[in-house]
Design an enzyme around this catalytic site. Structure first.
Site, PDB file in Angstrom:
ATOM      1  N   ARG A   1     -10.732   3.919  -1.166  1.00 32.12           N
ATOM      2  CA  ARG A   1     -10.338   2.980  -0.102  1.00 32.12           C
ATOM      3  C   ARG A   1     -10.759   3.572   1.244  1.00 32.12           C
ATOM      4  NH1 ARG A   1      -5.826   2.019  -3.851  1.00 32.12           N
ATOM      5  NH2 ARG A   1      -5.457  -0.216  -4.022  1.00 32.12           N
TER       6      ARG A   1
ATOM      7  N   HIS B   1       0.818  -1.216   0.000  1.00 31.99           N
ATOM      8  CA  HIS B   1       0.000   0.000   0.000  1.00 31.99           C
ATOM      9  C   HIS B   1       0.845   1.255   0.000  1.00 31.99           C
ATOM     10  CE1 HIS B   1      -3.261  -2.793   0.697  1.00 31.99           C
ATOM     11  NE2 HIS B   1      -3.950  -1.893   0.026  1.00 31.99           N
TER      12      HIS B   1
ATOM     13  N   GLU C   1     -11.140 -10.364  -5.937  1.00 31.75           N
ATOM     14  CA  GLU C   1      -9.712 -10.343  -5.592  1.00 31.75           C
ATOM     15  C   GLU C   1      -9.251 -11.656  -4.988  1.00 31.75           C
ATOM     16  OE1 GLU C   1      -9.024  -6.824  -3.211  1.00 31.75           O
ATOM     17  OE2 GLU C   1     -10.812  -7.155  -2.038  1.00 31.75           O
TER      18      GLU C   1
ATOM     19  N   CYS D   1      -9.541  -2.364 -10.675  1.00 33.51           N
ATOM     20  CA  CYS D   1      -9.109  -1.232  -9.842  1.00 33.51           C
ATOM     21  C   CYS D   1      -7.769  -1.498  -9.171  1.00 33.51           C
ATOM     22  CB  CYS D   1     -10.174  -0.869  -8.815  1.00 33.51           C
ATOM     23  SG  CYS D   1     -10.453  -2.165  -7.616  1.00 33.51           S
TER      24      CYS D   1
ATOM     25  N   ASN E   1      -4.277  -6.599  -7.262  1.00 30.54           N
ATOM     26  CA  ASN E   1      -3.173  -6.690  -6.294  1.00 30.54           C
ATOM     27  C   ASN E   1      -3.346  -7.951  -5.455  1.00 30.54           C
ATOM     28  OD1 ASN E   1      -2.673  -4.134  -7.269  1.00 30.54           O
ATOM     29  ND2 ASN E   1      -3.690  -3.121  -5.559  1.00 30.54           N
ATOM     30  N   ASP E   2      -4.541  -8.106  -4.904  1.00 33.44           N
ATOM     31  CA  ASP E   2      -4.790  -9.303  -4.102  1.00 33.44           C
ATOM     32  C   ASP E   2      -5.013 -10.521  -4.980  1.00 33.44           C
ATOM     33  OD1 ASP E   2      -4.516  -8.667  -1.363  1.00 33.44           O
ATOM     34  OD2 ASP E   2      -6.285  -7.401  -1.516  1.00 33.44           O
TER      35      ASP E   2
ATOM     36  N   ARG F   1     -15.469   1.641  -1.517  1.00 36.31           N
ATOM     37  CA  ARG F   1     -15.298   0.276  -1.023  1.00 36.31           C
ATOM     38  C   ARG F   1     -15.462   0.282   0.490  1.00 36.31           C
ATOM     39  NH1 ARG F   1      -9.631  -2.564  -1.762  1.00 36.31           N
ATOM     40  NH2 ARG F   1      -8.873  -1.098  -0.217  1.00 36.31           N
TER      41      ARG F   1
ATOM     42  N   ARG G   1       2.175 -10.187  -1.188  1.00 38.60           N
ATOM     43  CA  ARG G   1       2.445  -8.904  -1.853  1.00 38.60           C
ATOM     44  C   ARG G   1       3.336  -7.989  -1.027  1.00 38.60           C
ATOM     45  NH1 ARG G   1      -3.553  -5.967  -1.739  1.00 38.60           N
ATOM     46  NH2 ARG G   1      -2.476  -4.023  -2.091  1.00 38.60           N
TER      47      ARG G   1
HETATM   48  C1  PEP Z   1      -6.539  -4.950  -4.934  1.00 34.93           C
HETATM   49  O1  PEP Z   1      -6.374  -5.876  -4.140  1.00 34.93           O
HETATM   50  O2  PEP Z   1      -6.183  -4.995  -6.134  1.00 34.93           O
HETATM   51  C2  PEP Z   1      -7.175  -3.693  -4.503  1.00 34.93           C
HETATM   52  C3  PEP Z   1      -7.517  -2.762  -5.358  1.00 34.93           C
HETATM   53  O3  PEP Z   1      -7.335  -3.501  -3.164  1.00 34.93           O
HETATM   54  P1  PEP Z   1      -6.121  -3.148  -2.175  1.00 34.93           P
HETATM   55  O4  PEP Z   1      -4.909  -2.872  -3.011  1.00 34.93           O
HETATM   56  O5  PEP Z   1      -6.522  -1.973  -1.369  1.00 34.93           O
HETATM   57  O6  PEP Z   1      -6.001  -4.398  -1.375  1.00 34.93           O
HETATM   58 MG    MG Z   2      -7.335  -5.792  -2.213  1.00 40.79          MG
END
Ligand code: PEP
Ligand code: MG
Length: 540
Positions: A292, A187, A427, A498, A450-451, A328, A461
Site C-alpha cells: 500500500r 485501515h 474493488e 488482496c 474490502n472495497d 499499488r 466500511r
Molecule cells: C481492498 O479494498 O480490499 C484493498 C485491498 O485495498 P484497501 O483496503 O487498502 O482499500
Molecule cells: Mg481498496
C-alpha cells in the site's frame, strides 16, 4: 474486576496496562510568572524526574534490545544534563520571566533547528533527539497531557484511530487496540492484523482506565479490567498456548502452497512500507501481493519525492531478492487523508475523489510515482497495480501515461524492467462486472474485497453501526469473485485476492474451487492460510 463486551476484529489474547490515546496534544502556552525561583525549581524537579525515566528506559532497553540500541537513552541523559540545554531554559525563564513549559519547548525547538541545519548526518539526526528530550520534560511539567503515544508495551484504548496515527506509533509498544469507533475493514483494523495484535471495537472507552491492568480477549470480544488472580492465571495460560500454536505453525515454513489435489497458489503478504518486509520474510510469504504505497505519503509531511519513493521501492524489491513485489499506486482519499493534498471536504468521500481518480486528474503526482516504480523495477521483481478502477477508459489512460513515462526513462538512458507486469485492482462492482473486457487490457487482477464488499453491499466500511450487516460472506460478493476469476482465466491472466477476505480460513477451500490463483494476506496470516490451503481440495 470489570468486563466490557465489544466486537473482536483481530483474534488473540493480550495482557498489559491500558493507555488512553488522545488526539489532542497539550498546548504549550507562554505565561508570565512573578516568582522566577519557583519556576526554576519546577524545571529542576521535572528534569530530575525526566532523567530518572531515561535511566529506567535505558535499563529496560539494555535487557530487551542490547547495549547498542539502548545507548541512545544515555545520550538523551547527557544532553539533558548538559550546559547548552540547561543554560538556555534558565536564561529564557530569567530574562523573559516566563513559565518553565514555554522555556523548555522553545529550547527544544531552537536546538532541534540548530542540529537540523548542520551538514554532518550524525548531528542532523540529533535534531529529533532534542525534540524527544524537551517533550519528556514537558510531559512531566504538564502532568502527562502532552504525551500521546505509548513509550512502553501497552493495550491502547482510544475513541477512534486514524491510519496516519496508527502508522506513526512504535509497533513494539502496542500489545492490542481497543476503540469505541472503527470497523473490521477499516485501515486501522488492517494495521492491527498486520501487526498480529488482538483488537476490539465498539467499547465505550473511559480515559480514567489509563494505567489499569487489563486483558483483551480477541476471541470473545472481551476487555477485562483489573482481572482477579484466577482470571489472570487463566489468561496467562491462554497466552502461553497462543505462543505455542504460533511456534507449531512455524513448522510450515518452507512448505509449498499447494492443495491436496495439486493446485499451486501464490501465497503473498500485504505491506505498508519497508519496515514490514522483515515480517513477510519471517512468515515465509512467497512474495508481496499488495504494497500500500500510500503509507509513504501518510507518513510524510509533504509529497514524497521521486528519489524518496525510489529508495523505498528499491529497498523492498532488493530485500525480497527476486520474489514478486506488487506495488499499488497511490490510494489516498476516503479514510486515508493527507493534509498536503488539500482535498476538499466531500459528502461521500468513499465515492469521491480518491486513488486513481486523483492520479488521472493530477498526472504530475502519478508520473513521479511511476518513474520511481519503474526505476526500482531494475532492482528486483516489481509489478504495478492500479486501484479503484471502474472503466476500460481509465485503464487506457493509465497505459498511455505509463508508456509515456517508460519512453521518458528510455530517452534518459535509465534502466527499468521493460516486461514489468501491470495489473488492476477489482474493488468496484463495475470492474467485476466488466472484468471480461478489462482482462484483455492488463496482466493480472487483484480483488480488493474490502472495497468490493463496501460498494457491493452499499455498506460504509468505516461505519461501526453497520458491522452487523457487513456480511463478508455475502453471496453477491462471492459470486463477483467467481466471475472475476472466470473472466481472468478466459483471457489468460491470473486473479488473486488482496483484501482481508483472502485470509478468511472458512473461505479458503471455496476460493480454491473458484480458481483463485493468488492470496495476499497480512504476514501473520500467511502460515495459517498455508495450513488451510494444504488441507483443501480445488478440483472436487
Ligand atoms: C481492498 O479494498 O480490499 C484493498 C485491498 O485495498 P484497501 O483496503 O487498502 O482499500
Ligand atoms: Mg481498496
Amino acid at each position: 474486576m470489570a468486563e466490557y463486551r465489544g466486537k473482536a476484529i483481530v483474534k488473540g489474547v493480550a495482557i498489559g496496562k491500558l493507555f488512553f490515546y488522545s488526539k489532542e496534544k497539550g498546548q504549550v502556552r507562554r505565561t508570565s510568572v512573578t516568582d522566577i525561583n519557583a519556576e526554576k525549581a519546577r524545571y529542576e524537579s521535572a528534569k530530575t524526574e525526566a532523567l530518572r525515566q531515561l535511566g529506567e528506559i535505558y535499563e529496560k532497553a539494555l535487557k530487551e534490545v542490547g547495549e547498542e540500541n539502548a545507548a541512545i537513552f544515555e545520550v538523551h541523559q547527557m544532553f539533558l544534563e548538559g550546559d547548552e540545554f540547561n543554560e538556555s531554559v534558565i536564561s529564557i525563564i530569567e530574562t523573559e520571566k516566563v513559565n518553565a513549559e514555554y522555556a523548555v519547548a522553545r529550547t527544544g525547538d531552537n536546538l532541534a533547528d540548530m542540529f537540523a541545519a548542520m551538514d554532518d548526518d550524525y548531528f542532523k539526526a540529533r535534531s529529533a533527539d532534542m525534540k524527544d528530550i524537551s517533550e519528556r520534560v514537558l510531559n512531566v511539567l504538564m502532568g502527562g497531557v502532552n504525551d500521546n503515544t505509548p513509550k512502553e508495551p501497552v493495550i491502547l484504548i482510544a475513541e477512534d484511530l486514524a491510519p496516519s496515527e496508527t502508522v506513526q506509533m512504535d509497533k513494539n509498544n502496542l500489545l492490542s487496540f481497543v476503540t469505541r469507533l472503527g470497523s473490521s475493514n477499516s485501515h486501522t483494523a488492517i494495521l492491527a492484523r498486520n501487526m498480529d495484535i488482538p483488537a476490539l471495537i465498539g467499547i465505550d472507552i473511559d480515559k480514567a482506565w489509563s494505567g489499569k491492568e487489563a486483558i483483551v480477549d480477541g476471541n470473545k470480544g472481551l476487555l477485562i479490567i483489573d482481572p482477579d488472580s484466577d482470571t489472570l492465571s487463566e489468561y496467562e495460560a491462554k497466552l502461553k498456548k497462543q505462543k505455542e500454536e504460533k511456534e507449531l505453525l512455524k513448522t510450515l515454513k518452507g512448505k509449498e502452497d499447494v492443495t491436496l489435489d495439486g493446485k499451486h497458489i501464490k501465497l503473498y503478504a500485504n505491506i505498508g512500507g519497508v519496515g514490514d518486509v522483515a515480517d513477510v520474510l519471517k512468515n515465509d510469504a512467497k512474495g508481496i501481493g499488495l504494497f500500500r504505497s500510500e503509507f509513504l505519503y501518510l507518513e510524510s509531511d509533504d509529497f514524497p519525492t521521486e528519489e524518496q519513493q525510489f529508495e523505498a521501492y528499491r529497498k523492498v524489491a532488493q530485500m525480497m531478492a527476486g520474489k514478486k513485489v506488487i506495488i499499488r499506486t497511490l490510494d489516498i482519499g476516503a479514510d486515508k487523508q493527507v493534509d498536503y493534498f488539500k482535498l476538499d471536504k466531500e459528502d461521500n468521500p468513499a465515492l469521491g475523489y480518491r486513488a486513481i481518480r486523483i492520479c488521472l486528474q493530477q498526472p504530475e503526482i502519478f508520473k513521479t510515482q511511476l518513474r520511481a516504480l519503474l526505476r526500482a523495477s531494475a532492482f528486483g521483481n516489481i509489478a504495478i497495480m492500479y486501484p479503484m478502477i471502474i472503466s476500460e477508459d481509465e485503464v487506457l489512460k493509465i497505459k498511455e501515461i505509463s508508456s509515456s513515462v517508460k519512453e521518458e526513462l528510455k530517452a534518459e538512458g535509465i534502466p527499468f524492467d521493460e516486461n514489468i507486469e501491470e495489473g488492476i485492482m477489482i474493488e468496484t462492482p463495475a470492474a467485476a462486472v466488466i472484468s471480461d473486457k478489462l482482462a484483455r487490457l492488463v496482466d493480472f487482477f487483484s480483488i480488493g474485497t474490502n472495497d468490493l464488499t463496501q460498494y457491493t453491499l452499499a455498506v460504509d466500511r468505516q461505519n461501526a453501526k453497520l458491522e452487523a450487516i457487513a456480511d463478508t460472506h455475502h453471496e453477491a460478493v462471492l459470486r463477483l469473485i467467481e466471475l472475476v476469476c472466470k473472466n481472468a482465466h478466459e483471457a489468460g491472466i491470473w486473479a488473486g485476492i488482496c483484501g482481508e477476505l483472502g485470509s478468511d480460513l472458512e473461505l479458503t477451500e471455496r476460493f480454491m474451487k473458484m480458481g483463485v490463483d493468488e492470496l495476499s494476506v497480512s504476514s501473520a496470516r500467511v502460515l495459517p492460510v498455508r495450513q488451510k490451503i494444504r488441507q483443501s481440495k480445488a478440483f472436487s
